[in-house]
Design an enzyme around this catalytic site. Structure first.
Site, PDB file in Angstrom:
ATOM      1  N   SER A  53       0.869  -1.137   0.043  1.00  0.00           N
ATOM      2  CA  SER A  53       0.056   0.020  -0.044  1.00  0.00           C
ATOM      3  C   SER A  53       0.789   1.281  -0.001  1.00  0.00           C
ATOM      4  CB  SER A  53      -0.786   0.147   1.413  1.00  0.00           C
ATOM      5  OG  SER A  53      -1.485   1.284   1.556  1.00  0.00           O
ATOM      6  N   TYR A 105      -1.968  -0.441  10.515  1.00  0.00           N
ATOM      7  CA  TYR A 105      -1.864  -0.646   9.156  1.00  0.00           C
ATOM      8  C   TYR A 105      -0.730  -0.170   8.469  1.00  0.00           C
ATOM      9  CZ  TYR A 105      -3.923  -0.939   4.402  1.00  0.00           C
ATOM     10  OH  TYR A 105      -4.004  -1.309   2.741  1.00  0.00           O
TER      11      TYR A 105
HETATM   12  P1  NAD Z   1     -11.353  -6.144  -0.086  1.00  0.00           P
HETATM   13  O1  NAD Z   1     -11.960  -6.491   1.478  1.00  0.00           O
HETATM   14  O2  NAD Z   1     -12.124  -5.953  -1.042  1.00  0.00           O
HETATM   15  O3  NAD Z   1     -10.745  -7.681  -0.284  1.00  0.00           O
HETATM   16  C1  NAD Z   1      -9.960  -8.305   0.498  1.00  0.00           C
HETATM   17  C2  NAD Z   1     -10.075  -9.737   0.572  1.00  0.00           C
HETATM   18  O4  NAD Z   1      -9.645 -10.564   1.561  1.00  0.00           O
HETATM   19  C3  NAD Z   1     -11.790 -10.014   0.675  1.00  0.00           C
HETATM   20  O5  NAD Z   1     -12.204 -10.914  -0.161  1.00  0.00           O
HETATM   21  C4  NAD Z   1     -11.829 -10.802   2.032  1.00  0.00           C
HETATM   22  O6  NAD Z   1     -12.932 -11.865   2.520  1.00  0.00           O
HETATM   23  C5  NAD Z   1     -10.166 -11.583   2.304  1.00  0.00           C
HETATM   24  N1  NAD Z   1      -9.815 -11.774   3.355  1.00  0.00           N
HETATM   25  C6  NAD Z   1      -9.628 -10.781   4.588  1.00  0.00           C
HETATM   26  N2  NAD Z   1      -9.144 -11.622   5.651  1.00  0.00           N
HETATM   27  C7  NAD Z   1      -8.835 -12.713   5.251  1.00  0.00           C
HETATM   28  C8  NAD Z   1      -8.398 -13.825   5.826  1.00  0.00           C
HETATM   29  N3  NAD Z   1      -8.003 -13.615   7.239  1.00  0.00           N
HETATM   30  N4  NAD Z   1      -8.298 -15.020   5.206  1.00  0.00           N
HETATM   31  C9  NAD Z   1      -8.582 -14.995   4.039  1.00  0.00           C
HETATM   32  N5  NAD Z   1      -9.210 -13.997   3.552  1.00  0.00           N
HETATM   33  C10 NAD Z   1      -9.244 -12.982   3.742  1.00  0.00           C
HETATM   34  O7  NAD Z   1     -10.356  -5.277   0.146  1.00  0.00           O
HETATM   35  P2  NAD Z   1      -9.076  -4.821  -1.067  1.00  0.00           P
HETATM   36  O8  NAD Z   1      -9.117  -3.177  -0.719  1.00  0.00           O
HETATM   37  O9  NAD Z   1      -9.286  -5.355  -2.203  1.00  0.00           O
HETATM   38  O10 NAD Z   1      -7.770  -5.366  -0.224  1.00  0.00           O
HETATM   39  C11 NAD Z   1      -6.717  -6.245  -0.892  1.00  0.00           C
HETATM   40  C12 NAD Z   1      -5.539  -5.649  -0.454  1.00  0.00           C
HETATM   41  O11 NAD Z   1      -5.134  -4.419  -0.911  1.00  0.00           O
HETATM   42  C13 NAD Z   1      -5.149  -5.627   0.785  1.00  0.00           C
HETATM   43  O12 NAD Z   1      -4.068  -6.000   1.321  1.00  0.00           O
HETATM   44  C14 NAD Z   1      -5.198  -4.183   1.485  1.00  0.00           C
HETATM   45  O13 NAD Z   1      -4.309  -3.821   2.584  1.00  0.00           O
HETATM   46  C15 NAD Z   1      -4.664  -3.848  -0.074  1.00  0.00           C
HETATM   47  N6  NAD Z   1      -4.815  -2.226  -0.322  1.00  0.00           N
HETATM   48  C16 NAD Z   1      -5.978  -1.723  -0.214  1.00  0.00           C
HETATM   49  C17 NAD Z   1      -6.415  -0.553  -0.464  1.00  0.00           C
HETATM   50  C18 NAD Z   1      -7.656   0.327  -0.636  1.00  0.00           C
HETATM   51  O14 NAD Z   1      -7.536   1.589  -0.494  1.00  0.00           O
HETATM   52  N7  NAD Z   1      -8.785  -0.737  -0.755  1.00  0.00           N
HETATM   53  C19 NAD Z   1      -5.240   0.585  -0.635  1.00  0.00           C
HETATM   54  C20 NAD Z   1      -3.833   0.004  -0.686  1.00  0.00           C
HETATM   55  C21 NAD Z   1      -3.668  -1.415  -0.282  1.00  0.00           C
END
Ligand code: NAD
Length: 260
Positions: A143, A156
């Site tokens: 991130s 985070y």
């Molecule tokens: P999201 O919630 O849409 O997707 C995350 C997925 O991970 C979900 O399907 C959830 O069920 C699964 N998950 C969570 N905990 C879990 C566990 N313990 N075991 C198995 N599955 C699990 O969120 P996203 O934004 O797509 O996040 C994906 C990645 O992107 C993360 O690592 C997040 O930190 C990173 N990220 C997100 C953003 C943002 O603003 N959305 C920005 C930078 C980085």
């Protein structure tokens, strides 16, 4: 020509958000995907949508055996493993360090670090032998919070810095057999979930407010969607990146030019 033709991928957190967009893009590029997620409903939808190009495992990234099951499933179904994408993650919703009680701080630390950091350790460990056989590669979803303040709270932000440490040391230890890189998305409109111990200390905002705040925070002023990041994953996963390891590719609307 498809960039990932014939590649077998293991991805965590692929039932929603950025992970789901990566699964869809990789399959378009000719790959097959084995997806581990804790959302059984999300995985069922994915199977209906993508058919035999995808295998799913309902499990938890904090459980090592679940990763072992997923790697075994990928190898049995598709004959090998070429790419790991360690993507599942959770958020602290900018909870303020000074407001949170010591009990909640500790519970939040254990929960968030288990998913965001230990989940990536476990994914890498379970996949390493299979990836060695194909001279494959790993990609971590980190991130902008892995580099800059104001992308989350302390939990985070510290977890994303920790994942970058993991990828750099792994890139060093696993060369020349396995490339290890990361994509660092900026704030993105997804359902990224806030861990329960911190919920009493944060305001959960609606999507419109979130979009405005994301736009304000990045120089290109984009309210990023999951699909905006998939090009970075396809590049790092593909043989076009055969000289790239130990790198973090920012896909964040230009946070670096804010001059922090
Ligand atoms: P999201 O919630 O849409 O997707 C995350 C997925 O991970 C979900 O399907 C959830 O069920 C699964 N998950 C969570 N905990 C879990 C566990 N313990 N075991 C198995 N599955 C699990 O969120 P996203 O934004 O797509 O996040 C994906 C990645 O992107 C993360 O690592 C997040 O930190 C990173 N990220 C997100 C953003 C943002 O603003 N959305 C920005 C930078 C980085």
């Amino acid at each position: 020509m498809a960039e990932l033709s014939g590649k077998s991928v293991y991805i965590t957190g692929g039932a929603s958000g950025i992970g789901k967009a990566v699964v869809e893009a990789f399959i378009k590029e000719g790959a097959t995907c084995t997806v581990l997620d804790r959302s059984a409903d999300g995985l069922r939808e994915l199977e209906q949508q993508l058919g035999d190009k995808v295998r799913t495992i309902t499990g938890d990234v904090t459980v090592y055996e679940d990763h072992q099951r997923a790697v075994q499933c990928a190898v049995e179904a598709f004959g090998k493993l070429d790419i790991l994408v360690s993507n599942a993650g959770v958020f602290d919703a900018f909870a303020k360090f000074v407001d949170v009680t010591p009990e909640a701080m500790s519970e939040a630390y254990d929960m968030l670090f288990s998913i965001n950091v230990k989940g990536s350790f476990f994914a890498a460990k379970a996949a390493v032998d299979a990836l060695k056989q194909t001279r494959g590669n790993m990609i971590f979803t980190v991130s902008g919070a892995g580099f800059y303040p104001d992308g989350g709270g302390v939990w985070y932000t510290a977890s994303k810095h920790a994942q970058i440490g993991l990828l750099r040391q792994l890139a060093f230890e696993l060369a020349p057999d396995i490339r290890v890189n990361a994509v660092a998305p900026g704030g993105t409109l997804t359902a990224l979930s806030v861990i329960p111990p911190l919920r009493p200390f944060v305001n959960i905002v609606d999507n419109e407010t979130k979009a405005k705040s994301i736009k304000r925070r990045n120089p290109l002023q984009i309210a990023m969607e999951a699909e905006d990041h998939v090009g970075a994953y396809v590049l790092l996963a593909s043989d076009k990146a055969r000289a790239i390891t130990g790198e973090v590719l920012a896909s964040d609307g230009g946070l670096v030019v804010r001059g922090l």
